[in-house]
Scaffold this motif. Structure first.
Motif, PDB file in Angstrom:
ATOM      1  N   GLN A 189       0.847  -1.402  -0.106  1.00  0.00           N
ATOM      2  CA  GLN A 189       0.382  -0.110  -0.120  1.00  0.00           C
ATOM      3  C   GLN A 189       1.040   0.999  -0.656  1.00  0.00           C
ATOM      4  N   GLY A 190       0.635   2.546  -0.862  1.00  0.00           N
ATOM      5  CA  GLY A 190       1.203   3.464  -0.627  1.00  0.00           C
ATOM      6  C   GLY A 190      -0.145   4.595  -0.677  1.00  0.00           C
ATOM      7  N   SER A 191       0.689   6.202   0.254  1.00  0.00           N
ATOM      8  CA  SER A 191      -0.183   6.934   0.281  1.00  0.00           C
ATOM      9  C   SER A 191       0.196   8.607  -0.183  1.00  0.00           C
ATOM     10  N   HIS A 192      -0.038   8.714  -0.094  1.00  0.00           N
ATOM     11  CA  HIS A 192       0.065  10.390  -0.177  1.00  0.00           C
ATOM     12  C   HIS A 192      -0.533  11.810  -0.009  1.00  0.00           C
ATOM     13  N   THR A 193      -0.261  13.351   1.104  1.00  0.00           N
ATOM     14  CA  THR A 193      -1.195  13.865   0.696  1.00  0.00           C
ATOM     15  C   THR A 193      -0.800  14.948   0.080  1.00  0.00           C
ATOM     16  N   PHE A 194      -1.232  15.496  -0.725  1.00  0.00           N
ATOM     17  CA  PHE A 194      -0.670  17.136  -1.510  1.00  0.00           C
ATOM     18  C   PHE A 194      -1.770  18.406  -1.663  1.00  0.00           C
ATOM     19  N   GLY A 195      -1.380  18.830  -0.308  1.00  0.00           N
ATOM     20  CA  GLY A 195      -2.657  20.223  -0.537  1.00  0.00           C
ATOM     21  C   GLY A 195      -4.054  19.397  -0.070  1.00  0.00           C
ATOM     22  N   THR A 196      -4.421  19.684  -0.159  1.00  0.00           N
ATOM     23  CA  THR A 196      -5.917  18.904   0.129  1.00  0.00           C
ATOM     24  C   THR A 196      -6.188  18.325  -0.280  1.00  0.00           C
ATOM     25  N   ILE A 197      -5.391  17.397  -1.461  1.00  0.00           N
ATOM     26  CA  ILE A 197      -5.314  15.723  -1.983  1.00  0.00           C
ATOM     27  C   ILE A 197      -4.805  14.889  -1.190  1.00  0.00           C
ATOM     28  N   THR A 198      -5.324  13.701  -1.421  1.00  0.00           N
ATOM     29  CA  THR A 198      -4.850  12.805  -0.438  1.00  0.00           C
ATOM     30  C   THR A 198      -5.445  11.525  -0.930  1.00  0.00           C
ATOM     31  N   ALA A 199      -4.093  10.477  -2.070  1.00  0.00           N
ATOM     32  CA  ALA A 199      -4.027   9.536  -2.795  1.00  0.00           C
ATOM     33  C   ALA A 199      -3.791   8.469  -2.046  1.00  0.00           C
ATOM     34  N   ASP A 200      -4.661   7.138  -2.021  1.00  0.00           N
ATOM     35  CA  ASP A 200      -4.785   5.781  -1.542  1.00  0.00           C
ATOM     36  C   ASP A 200      -4.348   4.895  -2.572  1.00  0.00           C
ATOM     37  N   VAL A 201      -2.974   3.960  -2.756  1.00  0.00           N
ATOM     38  CA  VAL A 201      -3.154   3.156  -3.841  1.00  0.00           C
ATOM     39  C   VAL A 201      -2.683   1.361  -2.948  1.00  0.00           C
ATOM     40  N   THR A 202      -3.233   0.353  -3.560  1.00  0.00           N
ATOM     41  CA  THR A 202      -3.137  -0.333  -2.762  1.00  0.00           C
ATOM     42  C   THR A 202      -2.948  -1.447  -4.035  1.00  0.00           C
ATOM     43  N   ILE A 203      -1.466  -2.316  -3.879  1.00  0.00           N
ATOM     44  CA  ILE A 203      -1.172  -3.239  -5.083  1.00  0.00           C
ATOM     45  C   ILE A 203      -1.157  -4.428  -5.051  1.00  0.00           C
TER      46      ILE A 203
END
Length: 293
Positions: free
Chosen positions: A10-24
């Motif tokens: 899994q991976g997660s990152h927040t830039f400004g107001t946007i949070t992206a979550d990734v599952t592989i």
């Protein structure tokens, strides 16, 4: 470097107001097969995401799931579909007129229509969106690589132990194989004796020639030499930095071919049992090799 094809990250990152979550998740596959699942707004990044994954992964079915949350998308802000509201109001008035109904049509009546008032949608900035997505994919891909290597180390230990077992028992087969020519010679003598009641008058040279022919047909020395060579190649591939799953799978087929040949030439039960045992061990190796990139 041995790497497993089965892993999760899994991976997660927040830039400004946007949070992206990734599952592989990755599974066994003969080729690199990347499947990407994401919101419609992120589909434009599919090729870039697949390139990130392909940098460190050569084989396997890899499923990527991406979700994005933008806190700037204020769901307390709404917009009205005026055309739909007017159309709904006119429909209610027509029903009232046609059925000769009394009373007023209120706001509450109009609000019963679906999607007259909906949350307002703001266009997301693609650059900001990618600045949140890219690091999360990089992190998930890196963690996936670490997990595949860790699982690969476990596979390496198992395969090494099994190959050591095969080599040890191949030496026993080699020793047993040396007893095959005398066995075939004795069988020939017994057969001749049975058919002629005795061996008087028979040419001992001819008998020796026939025994030599049978011994040559039962000779497994070439197969054993090739098996030792396969064992060395197998270990070399395990130690190589390159992905070796395909090569190992091919070698398994070569091992099996040699074992089958030795089994067909086996002159005694002991040798046959040893071959069956090694074929069983080879099948366990084959199952493990299917997991290797």
């Amino acid at each position: 470097m041995i790497k497993s094809m089965t892993a999760f990250s899994q991976g997660s990152h927040t830039f400004g107001t946007i949070t992206a979550d990734v599952t592989i998740r990755s599974y066994n596959s003969r080729h690199l097969d990347i499947a990407f699942y994401c919101p419609e707004s992120c589909q434009v990044f599919e090729d870039n995401i697949k390139k990130i994954i392909a940098k460190t992964h050569d084989r396997g079915r890899i499923e990527i799931r991406l979700s994005v949350q933008d806190d700037a998308q204020d769901l307390d802000q709404f917009e009205v579909d005026g055309a739909k509201a007017i159309s709904y109001y006119q429909a209610l008035k027509k029903i009232q007129h046609d059925l000769n109904l009394s009373g007023d049509i209120s706001v509450d009546n109009i609000l019963t229509a679906r999607n007259v008032i909906v949350p307002s949608k703001k266009e997301q900035d693609s650059e900001n969106l990618w600045n949140a997505i890219e690091p999360s994919v990089e992190t998930a891909s890196s963690h996936l690589e670490i997990m595949r290597k860790t699982e690969g180390e476990n596979l390496l230990l198992d395969l090494t132990a099994r190959m050591d077992y095969i080599e040890k028992n191949l030496a026993l087969i080699e020793a047993d194989a040396a007893t095959i020519p005398p066995i075939y010679k004795q069988r020939l003598m017994d057969r001749v004796s049975y058919l002629t009641s005795d061996t008087e008058g028979l040419d001992p040279v001819r008998i020796a020639q026939e025994a030599a022919i049978l011994a040559d047909k039962s000779d497994v020395s070439e197969e054993i030499v090739r098996l030792y060579s396969h064992i060395k190649q197998f270990r070399d591939i395990l130690d190589s930095e390159e992905a070796g799953g395909r090569k190992l799978n091919f070698l398994i087929q070569e091992f099996n071919r040699e074992f089958n040949t030795i089994g067909s030439k086996a002159g005694n039960a002991s040798l046959s049992h040893k071959v069956v045992d090694l074929k069983s061990e080879l099948e366990k190796i084959r199952e493990q090799v299917q997991n290797i990139e």
